[in-house]
Structure formats: structure tokens, C-alpha cells
Design a protein around this motif. Structure first.
Motif, short mmCIF file in Angstrom:
data_model
loop_
_atom_site.label_atom_id
_atom_site.label_comp_id
_atom_site.label_asym_id
_atom_site.label_seq_id
_atom_site.Cartn_x
_atom_site.Cartn_y
_atom_site.Cartn_z
N ALA A 97 -68.01 51.53 -32.96
CA ALA A 97 -67.44 50.96 -34.17
C ALA A 97 -68.55 50.51 -35.10
O ALA A 97 -69.72 50.39 -34.70
CB ALA A 97 -66.54 49.77 -33.82
N THR A 98 -68.18 50.24 -36.36
CA THR A 98 -69.14 49.72 -37.33
C THR A 98 -68.44 48.80 -38.31
O THR A 98 -67.24 48.92 -38.57
CB THR A 98 -69.86 50.87 -38.06
OG1 THR A 98 -70.94 50.34 -38.82
CG2 THR A 98 -68.92 51.63 -38.99
N ALA A 99 -69.22 47.86 -38.85
CA ALA A 99 -68.74 46.92 -39.86
C ALA A 99 -69.96 46.34 -40.55
O ALA A 99 -71.09 46.51 -40.08
CB ALA A 99 -67.88 45.81 -39.24
N GLY A 100 -69.73 45.65 -41.65
CA GLY A 100 -70.84 45.03 -42.36
C GLY A 100 -70.42 43.72 -42.97
O GLY A 100 -69.26 43.53 -43.35
N PRO A 234 -63.42 57.65 -42.18
CA PRO A 234 -64.58 57.36 -41.31
C PRO A 234 -64.56 58.20 -40.04
O PRO A 234 -63.50 58.42 -39.45
CB PRO A 234 -64.42 55.87 -40.99
CG PRO A 234 -63.57 55.33 -42.10
CD PRO A 234 -62.64 56.44 -42.47
N LYS A 235 -65.74 58.64 -39.63
CA LYS A 235 -65.88 59.38 -38.38
C LYS A 235 -66.13 58.46 -37.19
O LYS A 235 -66.12 58.90 -36.04
CB LYS A 235 -67.02 60.39 -38.51
CG LYS A 235 -66.76 61.43 -39.59
CD LYS A 235 -67.94 62.37 -39.78
CE LYS A 235 -67.66 63.36 -40.90
NZ LYS A 235 -68.82 64.25 -41.16
N ILE A 236 -66.40 57.20 -37.49
CA ILE A 236 -66.55 56.14 -36.50
C ILE A 236 -65.59 55.03 -36.91
O ILE A 236 -65.47 54.76 -38.11
CB ILE A 236 -67.99 55.60 -36.48
CG1 ILE A 236 -68.97 56.68 -36.05
CG2 ILE A 236 -68.14 54.38 -35.57
CD1 ILE A 236 -70.42 56.33 -36.31
N PRO A 237 -64.90 54.37 -35.99
CA PRO A 237 -64.00 53.28 -36.38
C PRO A 237 -64.71 52.24 -37.25
O PRO A 237 -65.76 51.71 -36.88
CB PRO A 237 -63.56 52.70 -35.04
CG PRO A 237 -63.60 53.88 -34.11
CD PRO A 237 -64.80 54.67 -34.54
N PHE A 238 -64.11 51.95 -38.41
CA PHE A 238 -64.66 51.02 -39.39
C PHE A 238 -63.71 49.83 -39.53
O PHE A 238 -62.51 50.00 -39.64
CB PHE A 238 -64.81 51.73 -40.75
CG PHE A 238 -65.01 50.79 -41.91
CD1 PHE A 238 -66.24 50.17 -42.11
CD2 PHE A 238 -63.97 50.53 -42.79
CE1 PHE A 238 -66.41 49.29 -43.18
CE2 PHE A 238 -64.14 49.67 -43.86
CZ PHE A 238 -65.37 49.04 -44.05
N TYR A 239 -64.30 48.63 -39.51
CA TYR A 239 -63.52 47.40 -39.60
C TYR A 239 -63.83 46.69 -40.91
O TYR A 239 -64.99 46.47 -41.24
CB TYR A 239 -63.82 46.51 -38.39
CG TYR A 239 -63.27 47.09 -37.11
CD1 TYR A 239 -62.11 46.59 -36.52
CD2 TYR A 239 -63.90 48.18 -36.49
CE1 TYR A 239 -61.59 47.14 -35.37
CE2 TYR A 239 -63.38 48.75 -35.34
CZ TYR A 239 -62.23 48.22 -34.77
OH TYR A 239 -61.71 48.78 -33.63
N ALA A 240 -62.79 46.34 -41.65
CA ALA A 240 -62.94 45.86 -43.02
C ALA A 240 -62.94 44.34 -43.11
O ALA A 240 -62.20 43.65 -42.39
CB ALA A 240 -61.82 46.42 -43.89
N ASN A 241 -63.73 43.81 -44.03
CA ASN A 241 -63.84 42.36 -44.25
C ASN A 241 -62.52 41.73 -44.66
O ASN A 241 -62.18 40.63 -44.21
CB ASN A 241 -64.86 42.07 -45.35
CG ASN A 241 -66.31 42.24 -44.93
OD1 ASN A 241 -67.21 41.96 -45.70
ND2 ASN A 241 -66.55 42.70 -43.71
N LEU A 274 -63.63 43.65 -31.97
CA LEU A 274 -64.58 44.62 -31.42
C LEU A 274 -64.85 44.35 -29.94
O LEU A 274 -64.88 45.28 -29.12
CB LEU A 274 -65.89 44.56 -32.20
CG LEU A 274 -65.87 45.06 -33.65
CD1 LEU A 274 -67.23 44.88 -34.29
CD2 LEU A 274 -65.43 46.51 -33.73
N ILE A 275 -65.05 43.09 -29.61
CA ILE A 275 -65.32 42.73 -28.22
C ILE A 275 -64.10 43.02 -27.35
O ILE A 275 -64.23 43.55 -26.23
CB ILE A 275 -65.75 41.25 -28.12
CG1 ILE A 275 -67.11 41.07 -28.82
CG2 ILE A 275 -65.82 40.79 -26.67
CD1 ILE A 275 -67.48 39.63 -29.09
N ALA A 276 -62.91 42.72 -27.86
CA ALA A 276 -61.68 42.99 -27.10
C ALA A 276 -61.50 44.49 -26.87
O ALA A 276 -60.89 44.89 -25.86
CB ALA A 276 -60.48 42.43 -27.85
#
Length: 322
Positions: A97-100, A234-241, A274-276
Motif C-alpha cells: 500500500a501507499t499513502a502520503g 492506482p496499481k498499488i492500493p492508495f489510501y486518501a487523506n 494499513l496495520i490491520a
């Protein structure tokens, strides 16, 4: 950028945002790696500023300006990824996953293949300028409240609205929440937070009221730019703010980027999800170690590797970076 899906990975790539900048950041990268220097030179050309000089020599006050530090941090993160890939380290960028963090969303969206680097750079430059102009046209500030949960902070924000605009800006940890808005309203919210038992209320040295309605003019300037940008799934799961959740629909991503400038950054909910979902380690490409610190506050059992300069990249590639 590395954007192949790797569902068996236990790693998340999480990118830093504004505040991570420091004089000297990435100098050894663009000083010795042509691929990194190319990115910084492109950004300098687009900005009409000597970004390499500002990162190398500062002064810190100039680098801290919103219209400078946002593209600087974004390019530093992207240059880090490019150098890792160039030296055969793509396996270290494989991620579940990825996020910023705020600005870092643009880095995450390039990493996951949703945005092209050049398009993201254009938006980041415009975003920095628009937010800088919003700071200069409003009298805003921010404060960090320690020791109260989100429900309690929302209560004090509602009570303090009698003094002006104030909002929840960042949910960094369960009991570390940043508020933002007009100075009188933020001060009143801080007083009410202490009355409710907050351990500390820390005024932040910032140029303006980020992630609050005082950034409305920046949203208005960004909306037409973001409406034209090509966004892929996204090609990788993306998590939004703005939602704290996984987002894959390009139009939902676009909407989130538009809302994000004025909305709360739900960072702690992202980390918990993400941890879950199985993330066991984090890589933080870019300046500073803000992300690492926030991950520790949520779960000390999840190690974070912060990587920027050549030494840390070499340690990552050799497997010795801790």
C-alpha cells in the motif's frame, strides 16, 4: 516509478509532507546522481527558481516558504525512488500500500502509477503557490492538542467557533490532533481543550491555517488545474487523506485532492487500517523522519526506514538500514 502490484509484500511506502524540509536535503543525491539532478533541474525550470541552490544553501526561511518547500519535498522523494531503482533496488519499493502526509499524497500517487511525475510536479508547484498566497491573505495559525481524543477535540472546536474559523486539521495519532484557523478561535479552542484535560496545547510556527476553510482561495485556484490532470487507477492500493480509506476510482482521487487543502488529514486512521490489513514495515522516502515518528505513536512494533541521502540508500540496498 515502481508501480507493479505486489500483494504479497508486507511493506507500505508512506511519503512525508510540508515541514520535513531542511537545508542540505538531497544535496548528495543531485550532486552525484544525474537522474536526481535532472528532476531538480526540471522543477527549477518549471518554478522559475533555483531549487538546487535553495536546498543546498537555503537560507532555511526561504526554503520554508510554502511555494518552495512543497515542490522541494516532492522532488526529493521522487529523486530518492529513482536513485533506488537505478541501483537495482526496485524490490525494496515493492509495497502492499501507499499513502502520503498531505503534500505527500502526490508522491504516493506517482509511486502507485495514478499520476505522471510531470503532471504531479505541475500541480504541486501550483498548490504551493496557491497556499502561500492564501497564507499571505489571511491571519491564520495552528496548534497541536495532546491528550484529547478526536471526539473531544471536535467538541472544543465547535465551542470555539464563536470566536471565528477553526477546524480539525490533522489527526496524527489518537491523542495528538492539530487544529487550524483564525488566531482568536485557535487560542480559544486551546483554552477549552485544557479545561477538558488536554495534557498540552502547543502553538505551531506556521505561515497559515493549513487544512482549514482559510485555504478556500487555494482550493479555488487548484480546482481547474486538477480537473484537467490525467489520473489513472492506482496499481498499488492508495489510501486518501480526506477519507482515511483506500480509494481506487480516479474521479474519487481527483475529488479528494481538491478537498484536501481545506479538509482534515486522517493520518492515524490510515495507519491503523494499513496495520490491520497486514502492513508490517514502512519505508519513508524523502526528507525528515516525521512519518517514522507518527508510525511509532500508532504501533511501535512496525519499523520505519527513512531514506533520502546516498548513505541511507546504500544501507537500504545492503540490508543494513534500521
Amino acid at each position: 516509478m515502481s508501480n507493479s502490484p505486489h500483494t504479497d509484500s508486507v511493506r507500505a511506502l508512506l511519503f512525508p509532507g510540508q515541514g520535513a524540509q531542511f537545508v542540505g536535503m538531497a544535496t548528495d543525491l543531485f550532486g552525484s546522481e544525474p537522474v536526481a539532478r535532472e528532476l531538480f533541474e526540471l522543477a527549477s525550470d518549471r518554478m522559475g527558481k533555483d531549487l538546487i541552490g535553495l536546498c543546498t544553501d537555503g537560507p532555511q526561511e526561504a526554503l520554508n516558504a510554502t511555494d518552495i518547500c512543497q515542490p522541494a519535498i516532492f522532488v526529493a522523494s521522487m529523486a530518492t525512488l529513482r536513485v533506488i531503482e537505478l541501483h537495482g533496488g526496485s524490490n525494496h519499493l515493492e509495497s502492499r500500500a501507499t499513502a502520503g502526509l498531505s503534500l505527500g499524497e502526490y508522491s504516493a500517487l506517482v509511486h502507485c502509477g495514478a499520476l505522471r511525475f510531470e503532471d504531479a510536479l505541475e500541480v504541486v508547484i501550483a498548490r504551493g503557490r496557491a497556499m502561500q498566497e492564501a497564507c499571505e491573505s489571511t491571519e491564520g495559525t495552528m496548534a497541536s492538542i495532546l491528550g484529547l481524543d478526536l471526539e473531544a477535540v471536535r467538541e472544543v472546536v465547535a465551542e470555539a467557533a464563536t470566536a471565528g474559523v477553526v477546524a480539525v486539521a490533522n489527526v496524527n495519532a489518537a491523542t495528538q490532533i492539530v487544529i487550524s484557523g483564525e488566531k482568536a478561535a485557535v487560542a480559544l479552542a486551546g483554552e477549552k481543550a485544557q479545561e477538558k484535560g488536554a495534557r498540552r496545547v502547543i502553538p505551531l510556527e506556521v505561515a497559515g491555517a493549513y487544512h482549514s476553510p482559510l485555504m478556500a482561495s487555494a482550493t479555488d485556484k487548484l480546482r481547474p488545474i486538477l480537473s484537467e490532470v490525467e489520473i489513472q487507477e492506482p496499481k498499488i492500493p492508495f489510501y486518501a487523506n480526506v477519507s482515511g480509506a483506500r480509494v481506487s476510482d480516479p474521479e474519487e482521487i481527483r475529488s479528494g485532492l481538491i478537498q484536501q487543502v481545506e479538509s482534515s488529514v486522517l493520518w492515524e486512521p490510515i495507519l491503523r487500517q494499513l496495520i490491520a490489513e497486514g502492513v508490517e514495515e514502512v519505508l519513508e522516502p524523502g526528507p525528515g523522519k516525521v512519518v517514522a515518528g507518527l508510525v511509532r505513536q500508532v504501533d511501535r512494533g512496525v519499523p520505519t526506514k527513512s531514506v533520502l541521502g546516498k548513505e541511507s540508500i546504500e544501507e537500504l540496498l545492503e540490508g543494513t538500514l534500521s
